[in-house]
Design a protein around this motif. Structure first.
Motif, mmCIF file in Angstrom:
data_model
loop_
_atom_site.group_PDB
_atom_site.id
_atom_site.type_symbol
_atom_site.label_atom_id
_atom_site.label_comp_id
_atom_site.label_asym_id
_atom_site.label_seq_id
_atom_site.Cartn_x
_atom_site.Cartn_y
_atom_site.Cartn_z
ATOM 1 N N VAL A 126 1.141 -1.161 0.111
ATOM 2 C CA VAL A 126 0.051 0.121 -0.156
ATOM 3 C C VAL A 126 0.936 1.151 0.043
ATOM 4 O O VAL A 126 1.694 1.364 0.601
ATOM 5 N N HIS A 127 0.162 2.198 -0.807
ATOM 6 C CA HIS A 127 1.152 3.413 -0.908
ATOM 7 C C HIS A 127 0.396 4.591 -0.776
ATOM 8 O O HIS A 127 -0.627 4.807 -1.593
ATOM 9 N N GLY A 128 1.049 5.819 -0.421
ATOM 10 C CA GLY A 128 0.262 6.939 -0.382
ATOM 11 C C GLY A 128 1.246 8.095 0.046
ATOM 12 O O GLY A 128 2.532 7.691 0.155
ATOM 13 N N ARG A 129 0.774 9.476 0.160
ATOM 14 C CA ARG A 129 1.821 10.144 0.685
ATOM 15 C C ARG A 129 1.511 10.744 2.022
ATOM 16 O O ARG A 129 2.406 10.916 2.700
ATOM 17 N N ASP A 130 0.359 10.521 2.481
ATOM 18 C CA ASP A 130 -0.016 10.863 4.004
ATOM 19 C C ASP A 130 0.369 9.627 4.708
ATOM 20 O O ASP A 130 -0.418 8.518 4.719
ATOM 21 N N ALA A 131 1.586 9.841 5.624
ATOM 22 C CA ALA A 131 2.145 8.679 6.261
ATOM 23 C C ALA A 131 1.002 8.299 7.486
ATOM 24 O O ALA A 131 0.809 6.981 7.765
ATOM 25 N N GLU A 132 0.163 9.018 8.182
ATOM 26 C CA GLU A 132 -0.697 8.600 9.325
ATOM 27 C C GLU A 132 -1.609 7.881 8.574
ATOM 28 O O GLU A 132 -2.115 6.926 9.120
ATOM 29 N N ARG A 133 -2.157 8.415 7.333
ATOM 30 C CA ARG A 133 -3.313 7.507 6.711
ATOM 31 C C ARG A 133 -2.862 6.087 6.272
ATOM 32 O O ARG A 133 -3.582 5.140 6.243
ATOM 33 N N LEU A 134 -1.775 6.176 5.897
ATOM 34 C CA LEU A 134 -1.026 5.003 5.342
ATOM 35 C C LEU A 134 -1.131 3.918 6.594
ATOM 36 O O LEU A 134 -1.315 2.779 6.342
#
Ligand code: NDP
Length: 263
Positions: free
Chosen positions: A45-53
């Motif tokens: 899983v990948h995203g920009r927002d580390a917390e959401r990730l």
């Protein structure tokens, strides 16, 4: 009959294939991630927002097991962060078998008012990042002589609409980048294709769904008579990521309820 069945299910088998889906903390990417996990693949899983990730990663690990799902946050607008991120995946999780370039952003404004900063931001996120992530991942794939890349396009890869010029340019470019990648890498054992969703119900389109006029237009303009769901995209992506699509290269599959088939 039994032997044929075994062969066809083997062609679609994604067991233990490592798949990176950019922008998979929500929306279409998140649903694709679940589809790959259900099929026995090893999703990242990948995203920009580390917390959401972290939040998504925790719930995915509860569902599929801690060993089967990995996660990484990096900003697709940052070339160095992309190269570092892909190197970290190789080092810590293993080589990527399947890349889905899914992350994308929208910017709605008439072209006469679009600033060059907003233009750059959309092009960098939707188009340049697919080149940068694709290049970093394909280097390993070419070395191994196999790999799948699926770029998430849009009906705007084919058709324009007012107030979304930068997005339309980025998705048209991404469709041709898909062909360029196929031209250079098909002979090296890679399959690169695009899936172009029609109007899909996600956070990105919530404002459009809430706009009664636009919603009515979508329902009337789409032969299937409904908005697509993120799950509608998963079948085409999983097929293109499997050996069943071993001789498919540089193509765009429209998953749009028939919208681009009619005037
Ligand atoms: P969402 O807005 O729901 O999700 C976007 C994802 O991309 C998020 O995970 C977000 O992570 C990530 N992301 C965005 N910018 C960056 C960045 N700079 N660096 C890292 N991650 C980033 O989008 P959708 O699910 O609606 O769309 C997914 C793809 O499908 C896009 O390419 C879109 O163009 C395409 N598409 C969508 C359609 C639709 O109707 N929804 C129709 C046709 C195509 P974070 O939250 O951490 O920023």
């Amino acid at each position: 009959m039994g032997a044929e069945k075994t062969m066809i299910s083997k062609m679609f088998d994604l067991t233990d294939r490592r798949v990176l889906i950019t922008g998979s903390t929500r929306g279409i990417g998140r649903v694709l991630l679940g589809a790959f996990a259900d099929a026995g693949a090893l999703p990242i899983v990948h995203g920009r927002d580390a917390e959401r990730l972290e939040c998504e990663l925790e719930s995915l690990r509860e569902q599929y097991g801690a060993q089967r799902v990995a996660g990484i946050a990096f900003d697709l607008a940052d070339e160095q962060a992309i190269d570092d991120g892909i190197a970290r995946i190789d080092r810590e999780f293993g080589s990527i078998d399947i890349l889905v370039n899914n992350a994308g952003i929208q910017h709605r404004e008439p072209l006469l008012e679009v600033s060059s900063d907003d233009w750059d931001r959309v092009l960098r996120t939707n188009l340049t990042s697919a080149f940068l992530v694709g290049r970093a991942v394909a280097r390993g794939m070419v070395e191994r002589g196999r790999g799948k890349i699926v770029n998430i396009l849009s009906i705007q890869s084919e058709l324009a609409r007012v107030t979304i010029g930068p997005y339309t340019a980025s998705k048209g470019g991404l469709r041709n980048l898909t062909k360029a990648m196929a031209a250079e890498w098909a002979g090296r054992g890679l399959q690169v294709n695009g899936v172009a969703p029609g109007y899909i119900r996600t956070e990105l389109t919530q404002a459009l769904i809430d706009d009664e006029r636009f919603n009515t237009w979508v329902l009337e303009r789409t032969p299937a008579g409904r908005w697509g769901e993120p799950a509608d995209i998963a079948g085409a992506v999983c097929w293109l990521a499997s050996d069943a699509a071993a001789f498919v290269n540089g193509q765009t599959i429209f998953v749009d309820g028939g919208m681009t088939a009619v005037v």
